[in-house]
Design a protein around this motif. Structure first.
Motif, PDB file in Angstrom:
ATOM      1  N   LEU A  85       0.821  -1.204   0.000  1.00 16.61           N
ATOM      2  CA  LEU A  85       0.000   0.000   0.000  1.00 16.61           C
ATOM      3  C   LEU A  85       0.859   1.259   0.000  1.00 16.61           C
ATOM      4  CD1 LEU A  85      -2.772  -1.054   2.536  1.00 16.61           C
ATOM      5  CD2 LEU A  85      -3.167  -0.393   0.163  1.00 16.61           C
ATOM      6  N   ALA A  86       1.991   1.196   0.701  1.00 13.28           N
ATOM      7  CA  ALA A  86       2.874   2.357   0.768  1.00 13.28           C
ATOM      8  C   ALA A  86       3.364   2.777  -0.613  1.00 13.28           C
ATOM      9  CB  ALA A  86       4.065   2.060   1.681  1.00 13.28           C
ATOM     10  N   PRO A 131       5.413   4.103   6.404  1.00 15.82           N
ATOM     11  CA  PRO A 131       5.951   5.441   6.155  1.00 15.82           C
ATOM     12  C   PRO A 131       7.391   5.443   5.671  1.00 15.82           C
ATOM     13  CG  PRO A 131       5.659   5.047   8.513  1.00 15.82           C
ATOM     14  CD  PRO A 131       4.972   3.930   7.799  1.00 15.82           C
ATOM     15  N   ALA A 132       8.191   4.454   6.082  1.00 10.27           N
ATOM     16  CA  ALA A 132       9.581   4.410   5.619  1.00 10.27           C
ATOM     17  C   ALA A 132       9.648   4.219   4.110  1.00 10.27           C
ATOM     18  CB  ALA A 132      10.333   3.284   6.333  1.00 10.27           C
ATOM     19  N   VAL A 133       8.730   3.432   3.557  1.00  9.36           N
ATOM     20  CA  VAL A 133       8.688   3.235   2.099  1.00  9.36           C
ATOM     21  C   VAL A 133       8.300   4.540   1.409  1.00  9.36           C
ATOM     22  CG1 VAL A 133       7.504   2.024   0.220  1.00  9.36           C
ATOM     23  CG2 VAL A 133       8.194   0.768   2.286  1.00  9.36           C
ATOM     24  N   ILE A 134       7.289   5.239   1.943  1.00  9.02           N
ATOM     25  CA  ILE A 134       6.864   6.500   1.342  1.00  9.02           C
ATOM     26  C   ILE A 134       8.009   7.511   1.365  1.00  9.02           C
ATOM     27  CG2 ILE A 134       5.191   8.385   1.460  1.00  9.02           C
ATOM     28  CD1 ILE A 134       3.289   6.441   2.908  1.00  9.02           C
ATOM     29  N   ALA A 135       8.712   7.604   2.507  1.00  6.48           N
ATOM     30  CA  ALA A 135       9.835   8.537   2.626  1.00  6.48           C
ATOM     31  C   ALA A 135      10.948   8.184   1.647  1.00  6.48           C
ATOM     32  CB  ALA A 135      10.362   8.534   4.063  1.00  6.48           C
ATOM     33  N   GLU A 136      11.214   6.885   1.507  1.00  8.65           N
ATOM     34  CA  GLU A 136      12.288   6.453   0.614  1.00  8.65           C
ATOM     35  C   GLU A 136      11.952   6.720  -0.852  1.00  8.65           C
ATOM     36  OE1 GLU A 136      16.099   5.077  -0.007  1.00  8.65           O
ATOM     37  OE2 GLU A 136      15.083   5.462   1.908  1.00  8.65           O
ATOM     38  N   ARG A 137      10.695   6.508  -1.229  1.00  5.83           N
ATOM     39  CA  ARG A 137      10.293   6.676  -2.634  1.00  5.83           C
ATOM     40  C   ARG A 137      10.163   8.140  -3.034  1.00  5.83           C
ATOM     41  NH1 ARG A 137      11.732   2.354  -1.959  1.00  5.83           N
ATOM     42  NH2 ARG A 137      10.599   0.374  -2.236  1.00  5.83           N
ATOM     43  N   ALA A 162       6.868  18.057   4.500  1.00  5.88           N
ATOM     44  CA  ALA A 162       6.509  16.743   5.035  1.00  5.88           C
ATOM     45  C   ALA A 162       5.311  16.189   4.274  1.00  5.88           C
ATOM     46  CB  ALA A 162       6.172  16.821   6.524  1.00  5.88           C
ATOM     47  N   ILE A 163       5.179  14.877   4.340  1.00 12.31           N
ATOM     48  CA  ILE A 163       3.986  14.169   3.884  1.00 12.31           C
ATOM     49  C   ILE A 163       3.267  13.662   5.123  1.00 12.31           C
ATOM     50  CG2 ILE A 163       3.137  12.076   2.721  1.00 12.31           C
ATOM     51  CD1 ILE A 163       5.510  12.393   0.769  1.00 12.31           C
ATOM     52  N   GLY A 164       1.983  13.946   5.229  1.00 15.36           N
ATOM     53  CA  GLY A 164       1.164  13.410   6.310  1.00 15.36           C
ATOM     54  C   GLY A 164       0.329  12.265   5.783  1.00 15.36           C
ATOM     55  N   SER A 165       0.627  11.050   6.209  1.00 12.03           N
ATOM     56  CA  SER A 165      -0.067   9.872   5.685  1.00 12.03           C
ATOM     57  C   SER A 165      -0.922   9.223   6.759  1.00 12.03           C
ATOM     58  CB  SER A 165       0.939   8.848   5.141  1.00 12.03           C
ATOM     59  OG  SER A 165       0.261   7.692   4.672  1.00 12.03           O
ATOM     60  N   HIS A 166      -2.238   9.192   6.512  1.00  8.08           N
ATOM     61  CA  HIS A 166      -3.130   8.495   7.424  1.00  8.08           C
ATOM     62  C   HIS A 166      -3.007   7.000   7.275  1.00  8.08           C
ATOM     63  CE1 HIS A 166      -6.998   6.457   8.309  1.00  8.08           C
ATOM     64  NE2 HIS A 166      -6.948   7.192   9.393  1.00  8.08           N
ATOM     65  N   GLY A 167      -2.742   6.523   6.068  1.00  2.00           N
ATOM     66  CA  GLY A 167      -2.674   5.087   5.814  1.00  2.00           C
ATOM     67  C   GLY A 167      -4.056   4.489   5.649  1.00  2.00           C
ATOM     68  N   GLN A 168      -4.098   3.165   5.681  1.00  3.94           N
ATOM     69  CA  GLN A 168      -5.338   2.409   5.523  1.00  3.94           C
ATOM     70  C   GLN A 168      -5.702   1.763   6.857  1.00  3.94           C
ATOM     71  OE1 GLN A 168      -7.618   1.754   2.892  1.00  3.94           O
ATOM     72  NE2 GLN A 168      -8.663   0.886   4.653  1.00  3.94           N
ATOM     73  N   THR A 169      -6.873   2.099   7.375  1.00  2.00           N
ATOM     74  CA  THR A 169      -7.302   1.513   8.646  1.00  2.00           C
ATOM     75  C   THR A 169      -7.655   0.041   8.450  1.00  2.00           C
ATOM     76  OG1 THR A 169      -8.128   3.602   9.518  1.00  2.00           O
ATOM     77  CG2 THR A 169      -9.029   1.591  10.484  1.00  2.00           C
ATOM     78  N   MET A 170      -7.043  -0.807   9.259  1.00  2.00           N
ATOM     79  CA  MET A 170      -7.324  -2.245   9.214  1.00  2.00           C
ATOM     80  C   MET A 170      -8.086  -2.707  10.447  1.00  2.00           C
ATOM     81  SD  MET A 170      -6.129  -2.936   6.293  1.00  2.00           S
ATOM     82  CE  MET A 170      -6.266  -4.723   6.247  1.00  2.00           C
ATOM     83  N   ALA A 171      -7.989  -1.961  11.534  1.00  2.00           N
ATOM     84  CA  ALA A 171      -8.727  -2.308  12.758  1.00  2.00           C
ATOM     85  C   ALA A 171      -8.868  -1.053  13.600  1.00  2.00           C
ATOM     86  CB  ALA A 171      -8.007  -3.386  13.554  1.00  2.00           C
TER      87      ALA A 171
END
Length: 384
Positions: free
Chosen positions: A78-79, A129-135, A102-111
């Motif tokens: 997903l990242a 978030p590490a993947v998003i920062a790296e990409r 900065a990027i503010g990422s809520h992500g995908q709620t799973m629970a």
């Protein structure tokens, strides 16, 4: 009020990208915003917004059963989609990653297990978030809900801070309703501490699940209200749905897929598999009625003279839903958020750009009157 040393000067404009995948799990929403000031003086300007659909097979896996291995893989997969959406938002505005704070990422709620539910209160959003920062080459702030929950809150709703910062009127209280997978409403006025906000109950989640079943996956939602218009409400089923215990809970309260997702869809389908379009019509009416009853029970006694209700989220693109809501809420005027000059589809992504910008300057951005937290706290975790 600040709770840790700022990472940047609040007097300087901060360019931030907000990322969100909602409970409907249809796309990544990305908004690039310029944020100046902080707290009472904060100002937000939307520079670009993109919506990047998920592949259908990825949606099926997100909504399907999980174990530790599948969650781990989805977290990284997903990242990649979040990072791509962030790059597209920057490119659309002609902004380079070096210009973005900065990027503010809520992500995908799973629970999401709120206080008062069975088990330890907790919440889980994925999209590493590490993947998003790296990409992207941009620092990422993520996990916005967890600190509020650690402070005794529900970790939701978070949108009241944006509603107050961007859409408040000094003349009269204003209601902001979002119909995503879950419905939530905020009433904002001049002072942040006077904000009342909570989840109303089902949004599009049950509608979407039934649409996928009725069309055998051809449609992911009640597109343009075409499915619900073919059916009639099943009164006894609607009455049963409205007895859901969540709807009787006083605010603060928050809901998730556990209450109004596939379990509910399965229950409805098992009752009347021979009446698919009637089930869709009933799910739509359940959403409308839960919103109306929330207004009548919790908002109207405290705010008898609301200026109006401004609606955002995927529900605004369902004309059947909007027509029923406007009729049910009379005489309260119901508008789309676009009436205030802000594109409704960008609102929730813009929220996480704002929360990231406030994290950078050390300003608390939860709203305890909405979440039930013991105190205001700085939201999010930084991945440089």
């Amino acid at each position: 009020m600040r709770l840790h040393p700022p990472l940047t000067d609040s007097r300087q404009p901060r360019l931030c990208v907000g990322l969100l995948s909602g409970t409907s799990v249809d796309a990544v929403e990305a908004a690039l915003c310029e944020v100046t000031g902080t707290g009472d003086s904060v100002r937000l300007r939307l520079l670009s917004h993109v919506s990047v659909p998920f592949p259908r097979e990825l949606v099926a896996r997100v909504l399907g059963p999980q174990d530790a291995g599948s969650l781990s893989q989805l977290n990284f997969e997903l990242a990649e989609h979040f990072a791509d959406a962030a790059r597209q938002a920057m490119a659309r505005a002609g902004v380079t990653p070096e210009q973005v704070a900065a990027i503010g990422s809520h992500g995908q709620t799973m629970a999401h297990v709120p206080p008062g539910a069975d088990g330890t209160p907790s919440t889980l959003q994925i999209g590493e978030p590490a993947v998003i920062a790296e990409r992207t080459g941009v620092p990422v702030i993520s996990d916005f809900r967890t600190r509020d929950m650690a402070a005794g809150g529900h970790g939701a709703p978070l949108v009241p801070y944006l509603d107050w910062a961007v859409f408040r009127s000094r003349e009269a209280p204003r209601a902001l309703l979002n119909i995503g997978g879950i419905g939530n409403v905020s009433v904002v006025s001049a002072r942040l501490e006077d904000t009342l906000a909570f989840d109303t109950g089902p949004g599009n989640m049950a509608l979407d699940g039934l649409a996928r079943r009725v069309t055998q996956g051809r449609l992911a939602c009640d597109m343009d209200g075409t499915l619900s218009r073919r059916g009639r409400v099943i009164p006894e089923l609607l009455a049963e749905l409205l007895e859901h215990p969540f709807l009787a809970q006083p605010p603060p309260r928050s809901a998730g897929r556990e209450s109004f997702g596939e379990v509910l869809v399965e229950r409805m389908w098992a009752r009347h598999p021979e009446r698919p379009y009637d089930l869709v019509a009933t799910a739509l009416e359940f959403t409308v009625e839960s919103i109306a009853q929330s207004y009548e029970t919790w908002l109207l006694p405290r705010f008898p003279r609301l200026e109006g209700m401004y609606v955002s989220g995927g529900g605004t693109r369902n004309p059947s839903l909007m027509e029923r809501l406007q009729a049910r809420m009379m005489p309260l005027p119901v508008y789309t958020l676009d009436t205030l000059g802000f594109p409704e589809g960008a609102k929730e992504a813009a929220l996480f750009a704002l929360l990231a910008a406030e994290h950078l300057v050390g300003t608390p951005a939860n709203v305890p009157s909405a979440t039930g937290a013991r105190r205001r706290v700085v939201l999010g975790k930084l991945t440089p």
